[in-house]
Scaffold this motif. Structure first.
Motif, PDB file in Angstrom:
ATOM      1  N   LEU A   1       0.832  -1.202   0.000  1.00 22.87           N
ATOM      2  CA  LEU A   1       0.000   0.000   0.000  1.00 22.87           C
ATOM      3  C   LEU A   1       0.872   1.260   0.000  1.00 22.87           C
ATOM      4  CD1 LEU A   1      -2.926   1.014   0.124  1.00 22.87           C
ATOM      5  CD2 LEU A   1      -2.770   0.915   2.625  1.00 22.87           C
ATOM      6  N   TYR A   2       1.947   1.220   0.786  1.00 23.10           N
ATOM      7  CA  TYR A   2       2.835   2.385   0.876  1.00 23.10           C
ATOM      8  C   TYR A   2       3.519   2.649  -0.473  1.00 23.10           C
ATOM      9  CZ  TYR A   2       6.243   5.646   2.865  1.00 23.10           C
ATOM     10  OH  TYR A   2       6.987   6.776   3.149  1.00 23.10           O
ATOM     11  N   LEU A   3       4.046   1.598  -1.102  1.00 19.13           N
ATOM     12  CA  LEU A   3       4.776   1.771  -2.362  1.00 19.13           C
ATOM     13  C   LEU A   3       3.861   2.279  -3.486  1.00 19.13           C
ATOM     14  CD1 LEU A   3       7.086  -1.383  -2.326  1.00 19.13           C
ATOM     15  CD2 LEU A   3       7.753   1.004  -1.988  1.00 19.13           C
ATOM     16  N   VAL A   4       2.669   1.660  -3.605  1.00 17.64           N
ATOM     17  CA  VAL A   4       1.744   2.095  -4.663  1.00 17.64           C
ATOM     18  C   VAL A   4       1.277   3.525  -4.409  1.00 17.64           C
ATOM     19  CG1 VAL A   4      -0.474   1.673  -5.768  1.00 17.64           C
ATOM     20  CG2 VAL A   4       1.012  -0.248  -5.184  1.00 17.64           C
ATOM     21  N   GLY A   5       0.955   3.815  -3.148  1.00 23.96           N
ATOM     22  CA  GLY A   5       0.509   5.167  -2.817  1.00 23.96           C
ATOM     23  C   GLY A   5       1.597   6.199  -3.050  1.00 23.96           C
ATOM     24  N   ALA A   6       2.857   5.846  -2.659  1.00 25.61           N
ATOM     25  CA  ALA A   6       3.975   6.772  -2.864  1.00 25.61           C
ATOM     26  C   ALA A   6       4.206   7.036  -4.347  1.00 25.61           C
ATOM     27  CB  ALA A   6       5.240   6.201  -2.222  1.00 25.61           C
ATOM     28  N   TRP A   7       4.126   5.973  -5.163  1.00 27.20           N
ATOM     29  CA  TRP A   7       4.306   6.146  -6.620  1.00 27.20           C
ATOM     30  C   TRP A   7       3.255   7.082  -7.190  1.00 27.20           C
ATOM     31  CZ3 TRP A   7       1.211   5.126 -10.838  1.00 27.20           C
ATOM     32  CH2 TRP A   7       1.828   5.191 -12.094  1.00 27.20           C
ATOM     33  N   LEU A   8       2.006   6.880  -6.758  1.00 26.29           N
ATOM     34  CA  LEU A   8       0.916   7.719  -7.248  1.00 26.29           C
ATOM     35  C   LEU A   8       1.120   9.179  -6.843  1.00 26.29           C
ATOM     36  CD1 LEU A   8      -1.772   7.781  -8.760  1.00 26.29           C
ATOM     37  CD2 LEU A   8      -2.928   7.275  -6.589  1.00 26.29           C
ATOM     38  N   ILE A   9       1.551   9.394  -5.607  1.00 20.85           N
ATOM     39  CA  ILE A   9       1.797  10.763  -5.120  1.00 20.85           C
ATOM     40  C   ILE A   9       2.891  11.438  -5.962  1.00 20.85           C
ATOM     41  CG2 ILE A   9       2.717  12.108  -3.179  1.00 20.85           C
ATOM     42  CD1 ILE A   9       1.323  10.076  -1.303  1.00 20.85           C
ATOM     43  N   VAL A  10       3.979  10.710  -6.227  1.00 25.02           N
ATOM     44  CA  VAL A  10       5.095  11.273  -7.009  1.00 25.02           C
ATOM     45  C   VAL A  10       4.651  11.617  -8.423  1.00 25.02           C
ATOM     46  CG1 VAL A  10       7.346  10.749  -8.032  1.00 25.02           C
ATOM     47  CG2 VAL A  10       6.889  10.165  -5.640  1.00 25.02           C
ATOM     48  N   GLN A  11       3.873  10.719  -9.041  1.00 23.16           N
ATOM     49  CA  GLN A  11       3.439  10.968 -10.414  1.00 23.16           C
ATOM     50  C   GLN A  11       2.541  12.200 -10.505  1.00 23.16           C
ATOM     51  OE1 GLN A  11       4.686   9.303 -13.079  1.00 23.16           O
ATOM     52  NE2 GLN A  11       5.964   8.389 -11.476  1.00 23.16           N
ATOM     53  N   VAL A  12       1.615  12.293  -9.593  1.00 29.03           N
ATOM     54  CA  VAL A  12       0.712  13.448  -9.585  1.00 29.03           C
ATOM     55  C   VAL A  12       1.495  14.730  -9.317  1.00 29.03           C
ATOM     56  CG1 VAL A  12      -1.243  14.532  -8.402  1.00 29.03           C
ATOM     57  CG2 VAL A  12      -1.301  12.084  -8.939  1.00 29.03           C
ATOM     58  N   ALA A  13       2.413  14.669  -8.350  1.00 25.24           N
ATOM     59  CA  ALA A  13       3.223  15.857  -8.025  1.00 25.24           C
ATOM     60  C   ALA A  13       4.070  16.293  -9.214  1.00 25.24           C
ATOM     61  CB  ALA A  13       4.110  15.560  -6.822  1.00 25.24           C
ATOM     62  N   GLU A  14       4.615  15.318  -9.923  1.00 22.99           N
ATOM     63  CA  GLU A  14       5.465  15.627 -11.081  1.00 22.99           C
ATOM     64  C   GLU A  14       4.685  16.340 -12.177  1.00 22.99           C
ATOM     65  OE1 GLU A  14       7.035  12.206 -13.156  1.00 22.99           O
ATOM     66  OE2 GLU A  14       8.993  13.169 -13.298  1.00 22.99           O
ATOM     67  N   THR A  15       3.397  16.060 -12.262  1.00 21.33           N
ATOM     68  CA  THR A  15       2.546  16.698 -13.281  1.00 21.33           C
ATOM     69  C   THR A  15       2.006  18.045 -12.809  1.00 21.33           C
ATOM     70  OG1 THR A  15       1.873  14.535 -14.100  1.00 21.33           O
ATOM     71  CG2 THR A  15       0.488  16.420 -14.719  1.00 21.33           C
ATOM     72  N   VAL A  16       1.586  18.101 -11.543  1.00 19.30           N
ATOM     73  CA  VAL A  16       0.878  19.277 -11.038  1.00 19.30           C
ATOM     74  C   VAL A  16       1.821  20.411 -10.626  1.00 19.30           C
ATOM     75  CG1 VAL A  16      -0.652  20.121  -9.219  1.00 19.30           C
ATOM     76  CG2 VAL A  16      -1.111  17.926 -10.323  1.00 19.30           C
ATOM     77  N   LEU A  17       2.900  20.069  -9.915  1.00 21.67           N
ATOM     78  CA  LEU A  17       3.766  21.114  -9.351  1.00 21.67           C
ATOM     79  C   LEU A  17       4.305  22.094 -10.404  1.00 21.67           C
ATOM     80  CD1 LEU A  17       5.749  19.165  -6.588  1.00 21.67           C
ATOM     81  CD2 LEU A  17       3.730  20.619  -6.344  1.00 21.67           C
ATOM     82  N   PRO A  18       4.812  21.630 -11.577  1.00 25.08           N
ATOM     83  CA  PRO A  18       5.312  22.585 -12.577  1.00 25.08           C
ATOM     84  C   PRO A  18       4.239  23.554 -13.075  1.00 25.08           C
ATOM     85  CG  PRO A  18       6.104  20.381 -13.068  1.00 25.08           C
ATOM     86  CD  PRO A  18       5.066  20.246 -11.993  1.00 25.08           C
ATOM     87  N   THR A  19       2.975  23.111 -13.062  1.00 21.75           N
ATOM     88  CA  THR A  19       1.881  23.975 -13.518  1.00 21.75           C
ATOM     89  C   THR A  19       1.777  25.230 -12.665  1.00 21.75           C
ATOM     90  OG1 THR A  19       0.680  22.008 -14.233  1.00 21.75           O
ATOM     91  CG2 THR A  19      -0.594  24.050 -14.035  1.00 21.75           C
ATOM     92  N   PHE A  20       2.104  25.086 -11.369  1.00 23.67           N
ATOM     93  CA  PHE A  20       2.025  26.218 -10.446  1.00 23.67           C
ATOM     94  C   PHE A  20       3.396  26.846 -10.188  1.00 23.67           C
ATOM     95  CE2 PHE A  20      -1.640  23.519  -9.547  1.00 23.67           C
ATOM     96  CZ  PHE A  20      -2.673  24.460  -9.567  1.00 23.67           C
ATOM     97  N   ASP A  21       4.362  26.524 -11.088  1.00 24.57           N
ATOM     98  CA  ASP A  21       5.720  27.092 -10.990  1.00 24.57           C
ATOM     99  C   ASP A  21       6.359  26.833  -9.631  1.00 24.57           C
ATOM    100  OD1 ASP A  21       5.650  28.143 -13.584  1.00 24.57           O
ATOM    101  OD2 ASP A  21       4.567  29.928 -12.887  1.00 24.57           O
TER     102      ASP A  21
END
Length: 618
Positions: A18-38
């Motif tokens: 659960l931790y590994l899958v959740g961590a992967w999902l968090i990283v992927q979303v962050a990698e997409t969203v964070l640059p949008t907000f500079d």
């Protein structure tokens, strides 16, 4: 096995998944969203590090503690009969399934929706970076580059103006023989004459690092020449010198100044002769001044000036029959004169050019203008390979000879070698950035490559410093027609008529009406297809467009048969530039017809688009 069973009972394995899958999902979303907000990139790196560091503590907590109805308790304190670990396991399985589905869903969206978009953006960004790098490279200043400004006439006599200009021009010509030195052409460097511009700005406009300026004071049989070399990158004076000489030593002074500059730049002069030796080809000052006046007029490319240039250069050779440069100057004027004046036929102009060039060749085979003139004559006589070698010979003798690079580009374009032509034209532009003629020729070359936006921008830059230059008024007007900018086209074509042929005032409106509304389009096309060769020079023709442009306009009017008839009729006319016309993309609808192929063969050229367009046609 007992350890594995215990890990399973305490839900440690489930927690890890659960931790590994959740961590992967968090990283992927962050990698997409964070640059949008500079968001700074360190935030994403910190998130990944924290998640990685949290894995072992999460596993340890899952091993030590158990979730009960009363909250978290140490596993050893929980009675096995009261343990709800099996129920927690089922909840964790369901949660793991949900998280896994979310991760798979995100993976699918990322791969099939977001990734292609990122690739497009990456390609666009990379293209922009490549274009920016190419532009930066193109605009970069060569450290071994120099402009020779016209020396200021301090004599108080306007009649001595050409004499002071001549000092500058001959120094320029000597320096232009140095292969390692980039020398701005006369057309560009002399365009600043009489302007109150600072040296750094001039250097920036001409894209050179160094500028030579000076003054000439001529009194009776004495002359004082002051010269100074300035490094425009820092404003420092690299070298300066004053020369007081008898007027008979003027040619030696020119060489002396050029060699002093070469020494300062630590480059080697070639073909400059022994110290004090005359490199201008004459010791007759009167003939020399006539030569300078004639060559100054040749650079303008206007009918009345070219005709006057011929007279002055002929007077120079009368005064000094051994003056090779003056004969070479006549060859240059005659080889372009028929394009600007109806007073001489192309056959006569080329014959006179060839005769003058051969005369100069017999006197001095080291004059580069001879080979440039013979090259241009050879192009018009369809001796294409000979022309290319003649231009290359001129460049060997004077590497910074912008006209030779320019005409070599034209010859390569006429041969169908468009990319090579553009490379040479760009070199000519670097050497002579303020030449209107190079600008309009590069514009047409870009049009043949289908780069219309760049083509228009190139001629628009010319019109900034030469607002009435007819060739660029013509090309910008036609490019506006192609872009359906009717108002822009009308304005440019009316300006063209005012500048070149006032009898063609109605032509712009006729073309706009025909292309925009189809009004009298066929009748206009029939009339244009019947125009005689070089009709733009005839004030009664009602036409201000050059022959190759008429062929293009007929294709824009969708009159393919008339365009082909017009090209066939003009192909035998010397100087018709039909070899330029055949490479235009607009000729594609007729490119594969046998009559068009026959035209290409008659022009002794290569159609650069034939293989691509006609490959799938019978």
């Amino acid at each position: 096995m007992r350890l594995f069973a215990e890990l399973k009972r305490r839900n440690v394995i489930r927690m890890g998944g659960l931790y590994l899958v959740g961590a992967w999902l968090i990283v992927q979303v962050a990698e997409t969203v964070l640059p949008t907000f500079d968001v700074p990139t360190w935030v994403l790196r910190a998130t990944i590090i924290l998640l990685a560091l949290g894995f072992l503590p999460a596993m340890a907590l899952a091993w030590v503690f158990e979730l009960t109805a009363q909250g978290l308790k140490r596993d050893e304190d929980v009675d096995p009969a009261q343990s709800i670990a099996p129920q927690t396991a089922r909840r964790m399985d369901r949660l793991l399934l949900v998280v896994a589905v979310l991760a798979l869903g995100y993976f699918a969206v990322d791969k099939f929706v977001l990734a292609p978009q990122r690739n497009v953006e990456l390609v666009a960004q990379t293209t922009e970076q490549i274009d920016a790098a190419a532009e930066a490279k193109k605009s970069a200043i060569n450290p071994n580059s120099i402009a020779v400004l016209p020396f200021v006439n301090m004599s108080g006599d306007a009649a001595n103006e050409y004499f002071s200009d001549g000092i500058s021009e001959e120094i320029l010509n000597v320096l232009a023989q140095i292969p390692t030195l980039q020398v701005a052409a006369r057309t560009s460097s002399f365009s600043f004459k009489g302007q109150n511009k600072e040296v750094p700005q001039i250097a920036k406009d001409l894209k050179v690092r160094m500028v030579l300026e000076g003054s000439v004071r001529k009194q009776a049989d004495r002359v004082r020449i002051t010269a100074q070399l300035i490094d425009a990158s820092n404003g420092f004076h690299m070298w300066s010198q004053t020369y007081d000489r008898d007027l008979k030593d003027i040619f030696a002074i020119q060489d002396e100044i050029a060699k002093a500059i070469a020494d300062e730049l630590q480059v080697k002069l070639i073909n400059t002769g022994a110290p004090g030796k005359n490199t201008t080809g004459t010791s007759d000052l009167a003939a020399y001044e006539l030569y300078l006046q004639g060559m100054s007029l040749w650079h303008t490319r206007r009918e009345e000036n070219l005709l006057q240039a011929v007279e002055l250069l002929q007077k120079a050779t009368t005064l000094d029959p051994g003056f090779a440069q003056a004969y070479a100057g006549q060859a240059l004027v005659y080889t372009v004169l028929p394009a600007y004046s109806a007073s001489i036929t192309w056959k006569d102009g080329l014959a006179r050019s060839q005769d003058a060039a051969l005369h100069a060749l017999a006197l001095d085979p080291g004059v580069p203008e001879i080979y440039a003139a013979l090259g241009n004559t050879s192009v018009n006589l369809l001796n294409r390979e000979t022309a290319v070698e003649l231009y290359r010979r001129a460049i060997v003798l004077r590497p910074s000879f912008s006209t030779a690079h320019h005409w070599l580009a034209n010859a390569l374009q006429g041969n169908g070698a468009l990319d090579d032509a553009l490379s040479e034209m760009e070199r000519a532009t670097v050497l002579d950035p303020l030449s209107p003629v190079i600008g309009d020729n590069e514009t047409f070359l870009l049009m043949t490559l289908g780069r219309n936006a760049e083509a228009k921008a190139r001629c628009e830059r010319v019109l900034v410093f030469a607002p009435e230059f007819s060739a660029c008024l013509q090309y910008v007007g036609v490019l506006d027609l192609m872009a359906k900018d009717w108002q822009g086209a009308l304005s440019m074509l009316q300006r063209l008529a005012e500048s070149l042929n006032p009898g063609a005032q109605a032509q712009g409106a006729e073309l706009v009406n025909a292309l925009a509304e189809g009004k009298d389009a066929h009748a206009l096309a029939v009339r244009m297809a019947a125009l005689p060769f070089n009709s733009y020079l005839d004030q009664s023709s009602g036409n201000a467009l050059e022959d190759q442009t008429v062929a293009l306009v007929l294709m824009l009017l969708d009159e393919h048969a008339l365009a082909l008839n017009y090209i066939e009729r003009n192909v035998d006319n010397l100087g018709s530039m039909m070899d330029w016309a055949v490479a235009l993309p607009q000729m594609n609808p007729i490119r594969c017809e046998q009559r068009f192929v026959a035209v290409v063969q008659k022009l002794k050229t290569t159609d650069p688009r034939h293989a691509e367009i006609c490959a799938e046609k019978p």
